[in-house]
Write a protein that holds these residues in place. Structure first.
Motif, PDB file in Angstrom:
ATOM      1  N   ASN A   8    -119.809 -15.796  58.357  1.00 48.44           N
ATOM      2  CA  ASN A   8    -120.835 -14.782  58.114  1.00 48.44           C
ATOM      3  C   ASN A   8    -121.917 -15.252  57.156  1.00 48.44           C
ATOM      4  OD1 ASN A   8    -119.568 -12.930  59.826  1.00 48.44           O
ATOM      5  ND2 ASN A   8    -118.316 -12.086  58.179  1.00 48.44           N
ATOM      6  N   VAL A   9    -121.541 -15.999  56.123  1.00 46.09           N
ATOM      7  CA  VAL A   9    -122.541 -16.522  55.188  1.00 46.09           C
ATOM      8  C   VAL A   9    -123.440 -17.534  55.894  1.00 46.09           C
ATOM      9  CG1 VAL A   9    -122.895 -17.904  53.112  1.00 46.09           C
ATOM     10  CG2 VAL A   9    -121.192 -16.078  53.109  1.00 46.09           C
ATOM     11  N   HIS A  10    -122.848 -18.386  56.728  1.00 41.96           N
ATOM     12  CA  HIS A  10    -123.664 -19.329  57.501  1.00 41.96           C
ATOM     13  C   HIS A  10    -124.639 -18.588  58.410  1.00 41.96           C
ATOM     14  CE1 HIS A  10    -121.027 -22.575  56.150  1.00 41.96           C
ATOM     15  NE2 HIS A  10    -121.807 -23.434  56.781  1.00 41.96           N
ATOM     16  N   MET A  55    -133.452  -4.020  55.901  1.00 45.24           N
ATOM     17  CA  MET A  55    -133.483  -3.174  57.099  1.00 45.24           C
ATOM     18  C   MET A  55    -132.159  -2.425  57.265  1.00 45.24           C
ATOM     19  SD  MET A  55    -135.484  -5.604  59.841  1.00 45.24           S
ATOM     20  CE  MET A  55    -135.193  -4.449  61.191  1.00 45.24           C
ATOM     21  N   ALA A  56    -131.046  -3.108  56.964  1.00 49.03           N
ATOM     22  CA  ALA A  56    -129.737  -2.455  57.059  1.00 49.03           C
ATOM     23  C   ALA A  56    -129.643  -1.284  56.088  1.00 49.03           C
ATOM     24  CB  ALA A  56    -128.625  -3.467  56.781  1.00 49.03           C
ATOM     25  N   LEU A  72    -126.370  -0.321  45.513  1.00 44.53           N
ATOM     26  CA  LEU A  72    -126.555  -0.004  46.927  1.00 44.53           C
ATOM     27  C   LEU A  72    -126.675  -1.261  47.775  1.00 44.53           C
ATOM     28  CD1 LEU A  72    -127.171   2.205  49.121  1.00 44.53           C
ATOM     29  CD2 LEU A  72    -129.597   1.804  48.594  1.00 44.53           C
ATOM     30  N   TYR A  73    -127.547  -2.174  47.392  1.00 50.38           N
ATOM     31  CA  TYR A  73    -127.783  -3.374  48.192  1.00 50.38           C
ATOM     32  C   TYR A  73    -126.578  -4.315  48.162  1.00 50.38           C
ATOM     33  CZ  TYR A  73    -132.664  -2.496  49.430  1.00 50.38           C
ATOM     34  OH  TYR A  73    -133.814  -1.982  49.995  1.00 50.38           O
ATOM     35  N   CYS A  74    -125.866  -4.361  47.052  1.00 49.04           N
ATOM     36  CA  CYS A  74    -124.662  -5.193  46.996  1.00 49.04           C
ATOM     37  C   CYS A  74    -123.603  -4.681  47.973  1.00 49.04           C
ATOM     38  CB  CYS A  74    -124.100  -5.218  45.577  1.00 49.04           C
ATOM     39  SG  CYS A  74    -124.975  -6.326  44.456  1.00 49.04           S
ATOM     40  N   TYR A  75    -123.512  -3.367  48.099  1.00 48.66           N
ATOM     41  CA  TYR A  75    -122.553  -2.805  49.057  1.00 48.66           C
ATOM     42  C   TYR A  75    -122.882  -3.255  50.473  1.00 48.66           C
ATOM     43  CZ  TYR A  75    -120.796   0.467  52.511  1.00 48.66           C
ATOM     44  OH  TYR A  75    -120.244   1.001  53.642  1.00 48.66           O
ATOM     45  N   TYR A  76    -124.154  -3.131  50.862  1.00 50.58           N
ATOM     46  CA  TYR A  76    -124.523  -3.509  52.229  1.00 50.58           C
ATOM     47  C   TYR A  76    -124.457  -5.021  52.439  1.00 50.58           C
ATOM     48  CZ  TYR A  76    -125.579   1.223  53.590  1.00 50.58           C
ATOM     49  OH  TYR A  76    -125.446   2.558  53.913  1.00 50.58           O
ATOM     50  N   LEU A  77    -124.741  -5.796  51.412  1.00 48.62           N
ATOM     51  CA  LEU A  77    -124.553  -7.241  51.518  1.00 48.62           C
ATOM     52  C   LEU A  77    -123.077  -7.562  51.766  1.00 48.62           C
ATOM     53  CD1 LEU A  77    -125.442 -10.208  51.284  1.00 48.62           C
ATOM     54  CD2 LEU A  77    -125.068 -10.007  48.802  1.00 48.62           C
ATOM     55  N   GLY A  78    -122.202  -6.871  51.028  1.00 50.71           N
ATOM     56  CA  GLY A  78    -120.772  -7.074  51.225  1.00 50.71           C
ATOM     57  C   GLY A  78    -120.366  -6.824  52.663  1.00 50.71           C
ATOM     58  N   MET A  80    -122.274  -7.094  55.281  1.00 49.91           N
ATOM     59  CA  MET A  80    -122.882  -8.114  56.138  1.00 49.91           C
ATOM     60  C   MET A  80    -122.097  -9.417  56.130  1.00 49.91           C
ATOM     61  SD  MET A  80    -126.981  -7.525  55.502  1.00 49.91           S
ATOM     62  CE  MET A  80    -127.510  -8.630  56.828  1.00 49.91           C
ATOM     63  N   ILE A  81    -121.441  -9.718  55.031  1.00 52.41           N
ATOM     64  CA  ILE A  81    -120.652 -10.956  54.994  1.00 52.41           C
ATOM     65  C   ILE A  81    -119.160 -10.680  55.192  1.00 52.41           C
ATOM     66  CG2 ILE A  81    -122.349 -12.178  53.600  1.00 52.41           C
ATOM     67  CD1 ILE A  81    -120.629 -11.813  51.165  1.00 52.41           C
ATOM     68  N   GLY A  82    -118.851  -9.452  55.608  1.00 48.91           N
ATOM     69  CA  GLY A  82    -117.491  -9.145  56.037  1.00 48.91           C
ATOM     70  C   GLY A  82    -116.538  -8.667  54.974  1.00 48.91           C
ATOM     71  N   LEU A  83    -117.044  -8.273  53.783  1.00 48.47           N
ATOM     72  CA  LEU A  83    -116.166  -7.798  52.721  1.00 48.47           C
ATOM     73  C   LEU A  83    -115.896  -6.307  52.899  1.00 48.47           C
ATOM     74  CD1 LEU A  83    -117.760  -9.565  49.616  1.00 48.47           C
ATOM     75  CD2 LEU A  83    -116.032 -10.446  51.202  1.00 48.47           C
ATOM     76  N   GLN A  84    -114.634  -5.938  52.837  1.00 44.96           N
ATOM     77  CA  GLN A  84    -114.257  -4.535  52.981  1.00 44.96           C
ATOM     78  C   GLN A  84    -113.755  -3.942  51.663  1.00 44.96           C
ATOM     79  OE1 GLN A  84    -111.396  -4.448  56.224  1.00 44.96           O
ATOM     80  NE2 GLN A  84    -113.027  -4.289  57.730  1.00 44.96           N
TER      81      GLN A  84
END
Length: 430
Positions: A367-369, A383-384, A178-184, A186-190
């Motif tokens: 996005n990572v920066h 939070m996301a 779950l968290y890896c999906y939302y991290l993806g 956040m850094i722009g991975l689709q």
């Protein structure tokens, strides 16, 4: 890697590795001479419990080792943007495209050829629909279909399919996915499959009410949490590009030998791999690229770095890579990667993978920066997740046991990525 370290990792993951006819790693031998017996060769090259099998006769074994290419029966590769095989051959014969801009970013030509993945509107629509549907069919999982034998491939009442992941009481795997999906996101991975949590209940209002017997037979307990991850159709195995194999202990720059001759198909693959190594470094993913590093070191066989990449799929039509099965990221992987027994070695693997590329996608760089500049980036991720996933509250108490040091390590890994990116940028302008 020693046998002790392997066993320690297995214990931490609470996973049993089953080898056909093999009771320990010492019993498993890799034959590397011309008189190898004509039989299946199994390589225990994965530290998270799934066995990837190399099934070749002696001739094919030697051919693969000599040519550093996958076995002959590997499925055909995908084609960029739906191109036909003839178009791919034509592209390979053309003069190489402009691959890099400012000596560090993938060019607009390469970026424009990368399959787009899932847009925000598509993923939001899928999540909303899944929460309203009922499961009407439950199918057993396999290595090639939803992974662990506790998982299930499910069909909903409108025909939609998904992977249902169940790990109770080891919810760190569900949380990781779950968290890896939302991290993806956040850094722009689709290209990280969408994940939605589900309350597993035999109540008549539950979306599982039609298949309560099936989930009971699967060993699932009532009043627990599972996750649905979007099922991507028409995908096959993905394999390491030749230039990555040739530079498995080094870094790919625009000046790397052979880079200037690469065609658009390979460049598009590499651009996606450059995202993957960053994503896997931040999440400390244990069950994808890291397992190949582990296999090479344990068996002292460089050719094991070649071939199929576990938990990485490639679309057969457009060549897009999908970063699937991210259970072994963050909540499970951090305790393993930072444990006293594994820290030095695992950190070494991840650092080497991070430094595989000195070329980045502009959006990933930016996005990572931006995420790393936040005072508490993990809190932003948390939070996301909570804003988008109401079922998460059922897992809060057990999640606390995996939070020791996680926030600090998460930010430090982000800063490490930023430091590497900045170092590459400094070199490119020097």
């Amino acid at each position: 890697m020693s046998v002790f370290t392997f066993c320690h990792i297995y214990a931490l993951l609470v996973v049993l590795v089953v080898l056909r006819g093999t009771t320990s790693l010492d019993d498993l031998k890799i034959c590397s001479t011309p008189d190898c017996p004509n039989e299946h060769i199994e390589v225990a090259d994965e530290i998270a419990g799934t066995i990837h099998r190399y099934s070749q006769n002696a001739a094919n074994f030697q051919e693969a080792k000599a040519s550093r290419s996958p076995a002959k029966d590997v499925e055909p590769r995908g084609h960029v943007n739906g191109q036909s095989p003839e178009a791919i051959v034509t592209a390979q014969r053309q003069h190489p495209v402009n691959a890099v801009e400012e000596n560090i970013f993938w060019s607009a030509t390469v970026e424009g050829a990368i399959p787009p993945g899932l847009s925000y509107s598509v993923t939001e629509g899928w999540k909303k629909r899944i929460r309203q549907l009922r499961v009407v069919k439950v199918e057993n999982a396999s290595i090639d279909k939803c992974g662990s034998n506790m998982n299930r491939h499910v069909v909903f009442d409108d025909g939609t399919t998904a992977c249902a992941r169940y790990r109770h009481p080891m919810v760190q795997f569900v949380l990781g996915d779950l968290y890896c999906y939302y991290l993806g996101r956040m850094i722009g991975l689709q290209n990280v499959p969408t994940v939605v949590l589900s309350h597993v209940s035999n109540d008549s209002s539950s979306q599982w009410s039609s298949v309560t017997a099936d989930i009971r037979n699967a060993g699932w307990k009532n009043d627990t949490v599972a996750s649905f991850s979007l099922w991507i159709d028409n995908i096959g195995k993905s394999h390491l590009p030749e230039i990555m194999f040739n530079n498995q202990r080094g870094t790919i720059y625009p000046s790397t030998p052979g880079f200037a001759d690469l065609n658009i198909t390979t460049l598009v693959e590499l651009a996606q791999f450059s995202d993957l190594v960053i994503f896997d470094y931040i999440t400390a993913h244990l069950d994808r690229m890291t397992i190949r590093k582990n296999a090479v070191e344990y068996y002292q066989q460089d050719w094991l770095y070649k071939g199929e990449v576990h938990n990485l799929a490639q679309h057969k039509s457009n060549g897009g890579l999908w970063f699937i099965d991210n259970e072994n990221g963050l909540f499970n992987s951090y305790p393993v990667a930072y444990s006293k027994a594994n820290k030095e070695q695992m950190q070494g693997y991840h650092e080497e993978l991070l430094r595989s590329f000195c070329i980045f996608r502009r959006s990933t760089f930016k996005n990572v920066h931006g995420l790393a500049r936040m005072e508490d980036p993990f809190n932003a991720l948390d939070m996301a997740v909570h804003h988008n996933e109401p079922v998460t509250k059922m897992m809060e108490e057990v999640k606390k046991s995996f939070m020791v040091g996680l926030k600090e390590r998460f930010k430090q890994r982000l800063l490490n990525v930023v430091h590497w990116m900045d170092e590459c940028q400094s070199r490119s302008s020097g």
